[in-house]
Design a protein around this motif. Sequence first.
Motif, PDB file in Angstrom:
ATOM      1  N   PRO A  53     -11.797 -91.030 -46.884  1.00 57.27           N
ATOM      2  CA  PRO A  53     -10.877 -89.916 -46.618  1.00 57.27           C
ATOM      3  C   PRO A  53      -9.596 -90.326 -45.895  1.00 57.27           C
ATOM      4  CG  PRO A  53     -12.753 -89.824 -45.115  1.00 57.27           C
ATOM      5  CD  PRO A  53     -13.051 -90.897 -46.125  1.00 57.27           C
ATOM      6  N   ILE A  54      -9.597 -91.464 -45.210  1.00 54.87           N
ATOM      7  CA  ILE A  54      -8.423 -91.787 -44.405  1.00 54.87           C
ATOM      8  C   ILE A  54      -7.675 -92.996 -44.943  1.00 54.87           C
ATOM      9  CG2 ILE A  54      -9.382 -90.739 -42.328  1.00 54.87           C
ATOM     10  CD1 ILE A  54      -9.910 -93.560 -41.304  1.00 54.87           C
ATOM     11  N   ARG A  82       3.666 -91.865 -57.271  1.00 54.10           N
ATOM     12  CA  ARG A  82       3.618 -91.139 -56.000  1.00 54.10           C
ATOM     13  C   ARG A  82       2.204 -90.916 -55.524  1.00 54.10           C
ATOM     14  NH1 ARG A  82       7.668 -86.357 -56.827  1.00 54.10           N
ATOM     15  NH2 ARG A  82       5.735 -85.302 -56.303  1.00 54.10           N
ATOM     16  N   ARG A  83       1.286 -90.775 -56.481  1.00 51.82           N
ATOM     17  CA  ARG A  83      -0.113 -90.534 -56.115  1.00 51.82           C
ATOM     18  C   ARG A  83      -0.740 -91.755 -55.432  1.00 51.82           C
ATOM     19  NH1 ARG A  83      -0.089 -85.312 -55.918  1.00 51.82           N
ATOM     20  NH2 ARG A  83       0.208 -84.302 -57.911  1.00 51.82           N
ATOM     21  N   TYR A 115      -3.657 -89.199 -50.110  1.00 53.17           N
ATOM     22  CA  TYR A 115      -5.012 -89.276 -49.583  1.00 53.17           C
ATOM     23  C   TYR A 115      -5.914 -88.359 -50.403  1.00 53.17           C
ATOM     24  CZ  TYR A 115      -3.058 -91.572 -45.487  1.00 53.17           C
ATOM     25  OH  TYR A 115      -2.438 -92.447 -44.663  1.00 53.17           O
ATOM     26  N   HIS A 122      -7.774 -85.932 -49.737  1.00 55.92           N
ATOM     27  CA  HIS A 122      -7.751 -84.494 -49.474  1.00 55.92           C
ATOM     28  C   HIS A 122      -6.517 -83.829 -50.064  1.00 55.92           C
ATOM     29  CE1 HIS A 122      -5.275 -85.992 -46.115  1.00 55.92           C
ATOM     30  NE2 HIS A 122      -4.650 -84.854 -46.237  1.00 55.92           N
ATOM     31  N   GLU A 123      -5.552 -84.636 -50.503  1.00 53.84           N
ATOM     32  CA  GLU A 123      -4.354 -84.053 -51.116  1.00 53.84           C
ATOM     33  C   GLU A 123      -4.513 -83.885 -52.627  1.00 53.84           C
ATOM     34  OE1 GLU A 123      -0.869 -85.715 -48.222  1.00 53.84           O
ATOM     35  OE2 GLU A 123      -1.896 -87.173 -49.451  1.00 53.84           O
ATOM     36  N   LEU A 124      -5.677 -84.296 -53.146  1.00 57.29           N
ATOM     37  CA  LEU A 124      -5.899 -84.220 -54.584  1.00 57.29           C
ATOM     38  C   LEU A 124      -6.986 -83.206 -54.894  1.00 57.29           C
ATOM     39  CD1 LEU A 124      -5.996 -88.072 -55.237  1.00 57.29           C
ATOM     40  CD2 LEU A 124      -4.050 -86.545 -55.496  1.00 57.29           C
ATOM     41  N   SER A 125      -6.936 -82.628 -56.099  1.00 57.59           N
ATOM     42  CA  SER A 125      -7.974 -81.686 -56.497  1.00 57.59           C
ATOM     43  C   SER A 125      -9.259 -82.449 -56.824  1.00 57.59           C
ATOM     44  CB  SER A 125      -7.514 -80.912 -57.724  1.00 57.59           C
ATOM     45  OG  SER A 125      -7.434 -81.796 -58.828  1.00 57.59           O
ATOM     46  N   ALA A 127      -2.665 -78.162 -51.477  1.00 59.28           N
ATOM     47  CA  ALA A 127      -2.391 -79.509 -51.007  1.00 59.28           C
ATOM     48  C   ALA A 127      -2.124 -80.447 -52.176  1.00 59.28           C
ATOM     49  CB  ALA A 127      -3.577 -80.021 -50.197  1.00 59.28           C
ATOM     50  N   ALA A 128      -2.794 -80.169 -53.306  1.00 62.84           N
ATOM     51  CA  ALA A 128      -2.697 -81.087 -54.427  1.00 62.84           C
ATOM     52  C   ALA A 128      -1.265 -81.194 -54.930  1.00 62.84           C
ATOM     53  CB  ALA A 128      -3.604 -80.615 -55.548  1.00 62.84           C
ATOM     54  N   SER A 129      -0.507 -80.113 -54.764  1.00 63.62           N
ATOM     55  CA  SER A 129       0.830 -80.151 -55.327  1.00 63.62           C
ATOM     56  C   SER A 129       1.873 -80.589 -54.296  1.00 63.62           C
ATOM     57  CB  SER A 129       1.181 -78.762 -55.874  1.00 63.62           C
ATOM     58  OG  SER A 129       1.077 -77.822 -54.824  1.00 63.62           O
ATOM     59  N   ARG A 130       1.417 -80.969 -53.117  1.00 58.37           N
ATOM     60  CA  ARG A 130       2.367 -81.436 -52.112  1.00 58.37           C
ATOM     61  C   ARG A 130       3.117 -82.644 -52.637  1.00 58.37           C
ATOM     62  NH1 ARG A 130       2.349 -80.208 -46.739  1.00 58.37           N
ATOM     63  NH2 ARG A 130       3.190 -82.156 -45.974  1.00 58.37           N
ATOM     64  N   PRO A 131       4.430 -82.614 -52.539  1.00 60.03           N
ATOM     65  CA  PRO A 131       5.140 -83.802 -52.999  1.00 60.03           C
ATOM     66  C   PRO A 131       4.817 -84.989 -52.096  1.00 60.03           C
ATOM     67  CG  PRO A 131       6.639 -82.244 -51.933  1.00 60.03           C
ATOM     68  CD  PRO A 131       5.305 -81.579 -52.003  1.00 60.03           C
ATOM     69  N   ALA A 132       4.386 -86.060 -52.716  1.00 57.39           N
ATOM     70  CA  ALA A 132       3.976 -87.216 -51.927  1.00 57.39           C
ATOM     71  C   ALA A 132       5.188 -87.957 -51.370  1.00 57.39           C
ATOM     72  CB  ALA A 132       3.137 -88.155 -52.779  1.00 57.39           C
ATOM     73  N   ARG A 139       5.955 -88.109 -47.713  1.00 61.16           N
ATOM     74  CA  ARG A 139       4.893 -88.711 -46.931  1.00 61.16           C
ATOM     75  C   ARG A 139       5.330 -89.537 -45.713  1.00 61.16           C
ATOM     76  NH1 ARG A 139       0.653 -89.160 -45.612  1.00 61.16           N
ATOM     77  NH2 ARG A 139       0.221 -87.262 -46.731  1.00 61.16           N
ATOM     78  N   ALA A 159      -4.740 -91.743 -36.628  1.00 63.15           N
ATOM     79  CA  ALA A 159      -5.904 -92.341 -37.267  1.00 63.15           C
ATOM     80  C   ALA A 159      -6.406 -91.530 -38.452  1.00 63.15           C
ATOM     81  CB  ALA A 159      -7.032 -92.496 -36.244  1.00 63.15           C
ATOM     82  N   PRO A 205      -5.261 -88.991 -41.452  1.00 58.54           N
ATOM     83  CA  PRO A 205      -4.167 -88.315 -42.163  1.00 58.54           C
ATOM     84  C   PRO A 205      -4.488 -86.865 -42.487  1.00 58.54           C
ATOM     85  CG  PRO A 205      -5.375 -89.750 -43.634  1.00 58.54           C
ATOM     86  CD  PRO A 205      -5.895 -90.018 -42.255  1.00 58.54           C
ATOM     87  N   ARG A 206      -5.764 -86.487 -42.438  1.00 60.47           N
ATOM     88  CA  ARG A 206      -6.106 -85.137 -42.863  1.00 60.47           C
ATOM     89  C   ARG A 206      -5.523 -84.079 -41.933  1.00 60.47           C
ATOM     90  NH1 ARG A 206     -12.292 -86.461 -43.465  1.00 60.47           N
ATOM     91  NH2 ARG A 206     -11.588 -87.854 -41.854  1.00 60.47           N
ATOM     92  N   VAL A 233      -1.856 -82.275 -42.358  1.00 60.62           N
ATOM     93  CA  VAL A 233      -1.540 -81.246 -43.349  1.00 60.62           C
ATOM     94  C   VAL A 233      -2.416 -80.020 -43.193  1.00 60.62           C
ATOM     95  CG1 VAL A 233      -0.613 -82.714 -45.130  1.00 60.62           C
ATOM     96  CG2 VAL A 233      -3.073 -82.380 -44.984  1.00 60.62           C
TER      97      VAL A 233
END
Lengths: 286, 561, 354
Positions: free
Chosen positions: B116-117, B156-157, B161, B163-166, C2-7, C10, C347, C349-350, C353
Motif C-alpha cells: 500500500p505504501i 502517470r500511473r 499508489y 489506493h489511488e486505483l480502482s 481517487a482513481a481519477s486523481r491526476p497523478a 503528485r 511514511a 501516502p494514503r 489523500v
Amino acid sequence: MTTLAAGATLRHAAWILRGNPLTAVAAAGALILCLVAAFSPWLVPYDPVASDVSVALQPPSAAHWAGTDQLGRDLLSRIVAATRLDLAIALSAVLLSFAVGAVIGAVCGYAGGRLDRVVGRVVDVLMAFPLFVLAMALVAALGNRVENIVVATAIINLPFYVRFARAEVNVRREAGYVEAARAGGEGHLAVVLKFLLPNVLPAMAVQISLNLGWAILNAAGLSFIGLGVRPPTPEWGILVAEGARFITTGKWWLVAFPGLALMLAVLCFNLLGDGLRDILDPRMRT
Amino acid sequence: MIHASPPAPPLLSIEDLRVAFATRAGTVEALRGVSLAVAPGESLGLVGESGSGKSVTAFAAARLLDRAGRITGGRIRFRGQDVTRLSAADLRDAQGSAQGSAIGMIFQNPRAALNPIRPVGLQLADVLRANGHSRAAARDKALAALEAVRIRDAARRLDAYPHELSGGMCQRVMIALALAAEPALLIADEPTTGLDVTTQKTVMDLVARLTAERGMALILITHDLGLAAQYCSRIAVMEAGRLVEEGAPGALFSSPRHPYTARLVAASPTPTSTLADLTPGAPPPPAPARPNPPAGTPALLEVQGIGKRYGDAAAVEDVSFAMREGESLGLVGESGSGKSTLSRLICRLIDPSAGEILFEGGSIGAIPARDFHRSPLRRAIQIVFQDPDGSLNPRFSAFDSIAHPVRRLTELRGEALRRRVIESAGRAGLGADLLGRFPHQLSGGQKARVGIARAVAVRPRLLVLDEPTAALDVSVQAGVLRLLDDLRREDGLAFLFVSHDLNVVRMMCERTVVLQAGRVVEAGDSRDLFQAPRTAYTRELLAAIPHFRPGAAREPAEPVA
Amino acid sequence: MAASRPASSRPASPWAGIARRAGRRLASSLPALLGVLVLTFLLMRVLPGDPAVFFASGPNAGKAEIEEVRRQMGLDRPVPEQLVRYLGDVATGHLGRSMTTGQPVLTDLRRRLPASLELTFTALAIALALAIPLGIAAALRPGSLVDHGVRFLCALGVCVPTFVSGLLLIYVFYYLLGLAPDPTGRIDVFAATPPDITGFLLVDFALVGDGEGWRNAASQLVLPALTMALFVLAPLARITRASMLAVLGSDFIRTARSLGLPPRRVVVTYALRNAILPVLTIAGIVFSTMLGANVLVEKVFSWPGVASYALDALLASDYAPVQGFVLLMASLFVLVNLTVDVLYGLADPRISVE
C-alpha cells in the motif's frame, strides 16, 4: 441451552489452559493474591506497625524473612498487610471507570454524530494530559485521602474504557444482527443494552484484568511521591519510598521485596488478561 | 491456445499431493492425495466449493503455503524437476534467472495484494530488478508492462499508489507484476471475486489474451463454473481435498460422471435454468393462487422519488417503483449502485432524504426510522441479511434468534411462541435439534436458514432479501433459493430481492429493476428484460455474465479478442 | 474518486497533504489545550491551602494583611473573572510566580525543561534502539527462543514500576559495583560549571569540546535514562512485534514472495516500512507516558527537571508552577503529536489523500 454454552466455554477454557500453562499460573497467582488480601490479618507473622528499634534495618533472616525497616518493623508483615489496601484501591478504581466508561463509550459508539464528537474531544483532552500528572493533580485537589486515589485512578482509566467500548460498539453497529434486532422491533437504546453491550463485555473483561495491573502501579506511584496513603499505613508504594532513603547505603531488601510484591501482582493480572483474551476471542475457537 | 495435446511433457505435475495444516484444534488434512498435470500453454480450471482445497493446491505448487501448512506426502514436479522440498528462492535459482520466475500468481482481493505504501511503478521495478534487469532498464520495462495490461495513461500511473486505483485497475497491476517475471505458468486464484461482473469480464479477457500471446500455461481457480468453462480448455473438479473428476468443459458439464460434479453442475444457475433445474427432486408446489385484487386496491409497496444523500454524495436518487401483494421484484446493480441503501430505506432502518414510501397506501416514509420499531407495520416488513455470520447475535442460540422478533412483535408467549419458532424453523429447513446451537456451531447454509426463519416467523407481508445467498456455495445457494421460492408461493409473501447475480434474479423474480449509481436504468418484466434488454447498460451487464451450457456438446473456450 | 486523481500533481501532494493534516491537528488541538487550561485552573482553585496566607508576612499576619494580599492577587474576585484574567495572563506569557522559588514560573520552567527533555529523549532513543530490533527478531521467527525471550521481557517490563527499577539500578551500579556516580542531579557537584548554551548538557559539552564534562554528564544520565527506557521498552517491542507479524502475514507480502523478490527486500522494503507505521503512533503515546513518569524518575534520581519542580510545588500548595507545568506538558504533547503526524504523512501516502 445456556448450560450448553457454559459447558463449551469451560471446556474451551480448560483446553486453552492446558496449552498455555502460564495463564493457569497467573490465574492461580491472582487467586492467591486475593486470598492473601482477604486473610492478611491472620497471615502476618508480626504486627505490621509495631516497632522494635533493637532490630532496626536487619537484612533478611530466619526470624524476619524480608528483613526489618528503620523502626525494626517486620517487612514481610508490612508487605502482606499492604496487599489488601493495594488490591482494594486498584479493583474499585477499575470497576468504577469500567462501569461509567462502558456505558458512555457504547452509547457514543452507537449514536455517532455530534454527541460522539463532543465526548471524543473530551476524551482527547483527558488523554492529552500526561495521565500520571493528572492523577497527581486530582489527588492534590480533592484531598490527600485513599478514596481520592481511587477516584483519581478511575478518572485516568476512564478515557481508555470510553475509547475501547466506543470502538468495539462502532465496529458492531453495522452488523447484521443489530439491524436484524431493529427489524425485530427493538429501539436504539434496547439494541445497545441488550445486543451490543453483552457482546462487548468479554473484550472489556480482558481490559479490566490488564488495567488492574496498571491501576496498582499508579496507586503505588502516587503514594511513592507522598500522595494518598500516608505512613505508617503499610502500602507497597510507601514501603518502597521509605526504603529509598537507605538504598545508597545498601539496604536493598527495603526496596526489593515491596517492589517484588508489586511486580508479581501486576504480572499476574497482565498474564491473566492476555490469557482471557485468548479464551474469549471467538476467532480462536474451534 | 493448445487444446488436447497430450504428447507434450507436462510443465507442472502434481502426484498424490497431501497437505496438512496445524491448527489449534490439531492437524487438519487439506489435501488428501491430489494428482494433476498442466501442459505448457494449457489453461486448466480448478473448480470447487469453499474448503475443497483448490487454493491450497495452487499455493503448494507456488511454494507459498504459510507456516502452518506442510506437505505431508506426494510430489510436485516442475519441468520434470522435483521441487517438492525447495523453497521459493531455491525454485527460482533452480530454474535459472534466464527463464525468469517459474510460476507467477495473481490473487483474490487485488488491492490488498499490492504494497500500500509503494508506488506501483517501483513495485514493478522491484520485480524486474530481481529478475536481472538493470535499474535504468527497469523503469522503461515497467512502463511497457503497465501498457501491456492496457492501463490507460501508464506513464502517470507508474507513480500511483494502490489506493489511488480502482479494484479492477489494481488487478491489472497485479497481472503486470506476475507477468514481469516472465513465468511459464500463471496461477490465478479467484482473480475476480469481489469485482463487478463487467470488470470481471475485462480482467479475465486480459488474462486469457496475455497467456495465449506469451504461450503461458494458466491455472484458473474459481468457484464459478461458468467462468472456468469460458476461459479454460480443461477443468478439474475438487471436493474435500480430493480431485473428483476432470475433462474438457463441454463433456464435463454435459455428462458429469462423478455425483459431486453432477450436483455442482445442476446447482449452478445458467441463463436458461429454472429453480426446478437447480434442485432435482420434488416438483415445485402449485402456482400461487393469487386472486386479482379488486380495482382501486393500493399497491402493497409504492416508492415515489426516493433519495438518500450522505453528505454531498447521493447513494440513491429519485427512485420510484411499486409492488403488488405477493409479487417478487428483483433489484440488481453493481457495487455502488445503491441497492443495499434502498433495501434499508424500505425496511425503515434508515431515513430517506427525499421522496415517499407508501405501504398499502399509507405513508411510512414519514415515520422516523428510530421510532419505526413501535409501528404496527414493523411486523409487516422484514429483512434477510447478506452475511449469515454477522447477522446472528453470537450470544443467541438459533432458537433465541428466531424467537426474538416473535416476542417483540407478536402476542405469542410460552408454548405458543415455542411452537411458532419450531414451525418457522421447520419451514426454513432447520430441524428442531439444531435450535439449541449457537452461530459458531452452525454451517453457513444453516445460519442463512436461521436468518430466513427469523424473518418469516412474524408472518410479514413484504420480505426484503439483501443478497441472501451471496456468501454461500452454489450447492447451498440452490437449496436456499428453492426454500425462499416455496415460502413465497405458500404464504403469498411479496419479495424484494436484492442481488448482483442476474441469473438468480431472473429465476426468482417476476419483475426486475436495474440500478446504476443510485438511479433506475431500466425496469420491467423479468422475462422481457433478460431476453431483450432495452438499455445499453443492461445489455452490457448481461453480456458480461460468464456462462456454460450443460446441454451443449463440446464447446471450445471462446476466442477472446 | 481517487482513481481519477491526476497523478501529475503528485510531487507536491504529499507535503500539501501533510501540511493540511498537521494544520487540522493543530486546529483541533487548540480546544484541547484550552480545556487543559480551564481544567487545571479549576483544579488548582480547589486545592487545599490558602496562598494569601502563604504570601502574607507569616503565620502571624493579621487578618487585614491577608485580605490585602488576597485583593492584590485577585483572589477576592468571582471565579469566572479570575479565569478570564488567568487566560489573558497565559496568552501574554505570564504564568505567575512560584511562591517556593520566588521566581517567575516561566523562568523556572525554561531553566529546568532541558534537564527533563534530555532525560526523556535519551530514554526514548535507547528504548527505540532496543525495542525495534527485538520486535523484528521476534516477529521473523514466531515461536522461537528469541520470540519467547522478547515476550518474556515485555511481560516483565510493564510490571516493574520505574521507582523500583531505578532504585535497584542504583543499588547495583552505585552501591555494589561502584560504576555509577552518586545518583543526585545532572552533574557531579565538584565538576566545573557546565556551559550554558542550549541547556542540554551533552550538547553543550560537545559544543565546547569538553570531553571530561561530557563523560561526567553522560554518566549521570545513564541510570535515569535506562530506568525510563526499561519502562517503555515493553510497549514498543510489543507493538513492533505485533505489527511486523501482521504485515508479514498480509497479502502483499505473499505477493512479494510469489514474485521472487530477494528476502532482504521483502523484509526491509516491504514489511518493515509498513510495520513501522503503528510503531510511530505508539511512540507518540509512549512519549506522553514518559512525561508523566518523569515525576517518579526525577524524584528517585534528584533530577532537577520540571516534573520534580511541579511535584515540590504541588506538595507545598503552590498553584502557579503546577498550572504552568501541566500547560507545558499538554503543549509538548500537542507538539509530539504534530511531529508524529508529519512523520506518518511522510511514511504513508494514503493519508495525504484521505
